[in-house]
Design a protein around this motif. Structure first.
Motif, PDB file in Angstrom:
ATOM      1  N   TYR A 141       0.856  -1.182   0.000  1.00 39.30           N
ATOM      2  CA  TYR A 141       0.000   0.000   0.000  1.00 39.30           C
ATOM      3  C   TYR A 141       0.893   1.233   0.000  1.00 39.30           C
ATOM      4  O   TYR A 141       1.709   1.412   0.908  1.00 39.30           O
ATOM      5  N   SER A 142       0.776   2.059  -1.022  1.00 37.74           N
ATOM      6  CA  SER A 142       1.610   3.249  -1.157  1.00 37.74           C
ATOM      7  C   SER A 142       0.775   4.496  -0.932  1.00 37.74           C
ATOM      8  O   SER A 142      -0.352   4.596  -1.409  1.00 37.74           O
ATOM      9  N   GLU A 192      -3.364  -1.993   4.683  1.00 35.42           N
ATOM     10  CA  GLU A 192      -4.206  -0.869   4.289  1.00 35.42           C
ATOM     11  C   GLU A 192      -4.485   0.079   5.455  1.00 35.42           C
ATOM     12  O   GLU A 192      -4.510   1.295   5.292  1.00 35.42           O
ATOM     13  N   GLY A 193      -4.691  -0.475   6.641  1.00 35.64           N
ATOM     14  CA  GLY A 193      -5.004   0.357   7.806  1.00 35.64           C
ATOM     15  C   GLY A 193      -3.902   1.350   8.123  1.00 35.64           C
ATOM     16  O   GLY A 193      -4.171   2.528   8.405  1.00 35.64           O
ATOM     17  N   ILE A 247      -3.837   6.897  -1.976  1.00 37.40           N
ATOM     18  CA  ILE A 247      -3.461   5.608  -1.406  1.00 37.40           C
ATOM     19  C   ILE A 247      -3.681   4.567  -2.501  1.00 37.40           C
ATOM     20  O   ILE A 247      -4.787   4.431  -3.024  1.00 37.40           O
ATOM     21  N   LEU A 248      -2.615   3.855  -2.848  1.00 39.41           N
ATOM     22  CA  LEU A 248      -2.671   2.870  -3.919  1.00 39.41           C
ATOM     23  C   LEU A 248      -2.335   1.488  -3.386  1.00 39.41           C
ATOM     24  O   LEU A 248      -1.476   1.345  -2.516  1.00 39.41           O
ATOM     25  N   GLN A 267      -2.861  -2.193 -10.195  1.00 38.56           N
ATOM     26  CA  GLN A 267      -2.689  -1.180  -9.158  1.00 38.56           C
ATOM     27  C   GLN A 267      -4.037  -0.495  -8.986  1.00 38.56           C
ATOM     28  O   GLN A 267      -4.639  -0.041  -9.958  1.00 38.56           O
ATOM     29  N   LEU A 268      -4.519  -0.440  -7.751  1.00 37.56           N
ATOM     30  CA  LEU A 268      -5.837   0.101  -7.475  1.00 37.56           C
ATOM     31  C   LEU A 268      -5.727   1.326  -6.591  1.00 37.56           C
ATOM     32  O   LEU A 268      -4.957   1.334  -5.630  1.00 37.56           O
TER      33      LEU A 268
END
Length: 70
Positions: free
Chosen positions: A6-7, A25-26, A46-47, A57-58
């Motif tokens: 998670y970026s 993710e948190g 946030i990806l 990539q979402l």
């Protein structure tokens, strides 16, 4: 097995200023929300990247200054 990264990408004046990576993710959401509250970035995104499929990539969440999200 999927491995996710998670970026949090911070943009200032149309340019990437900083990228931070997290393993869940948190943690990424918490960091992004603190950034939005305390720093003057134009966009904070946030990806999620699936490492065993780098073509996926979402965008999980995006904050934009002046659009009501910040």
């Amino acid at each position: 097995m999927n491995v996710n990264v998670y970026s949090v990408v911070k943009l200032l004046n149309g340019q990437v200023d900083e990228i931070s990576s997290f393993d869940n993710e948190g943690a990424a959401l918490q960091y992004a929300e603190q950034t939005v509250a305390n720093e003057p970035y134009d966009i904070v995104s946030i990806l999620r990247t699936i490492l065993n499929n780098p073509n996926v990539q979402l965008t999980i969440k995006e904050y934009r200054k002046g659009c009501g999200s910040i």
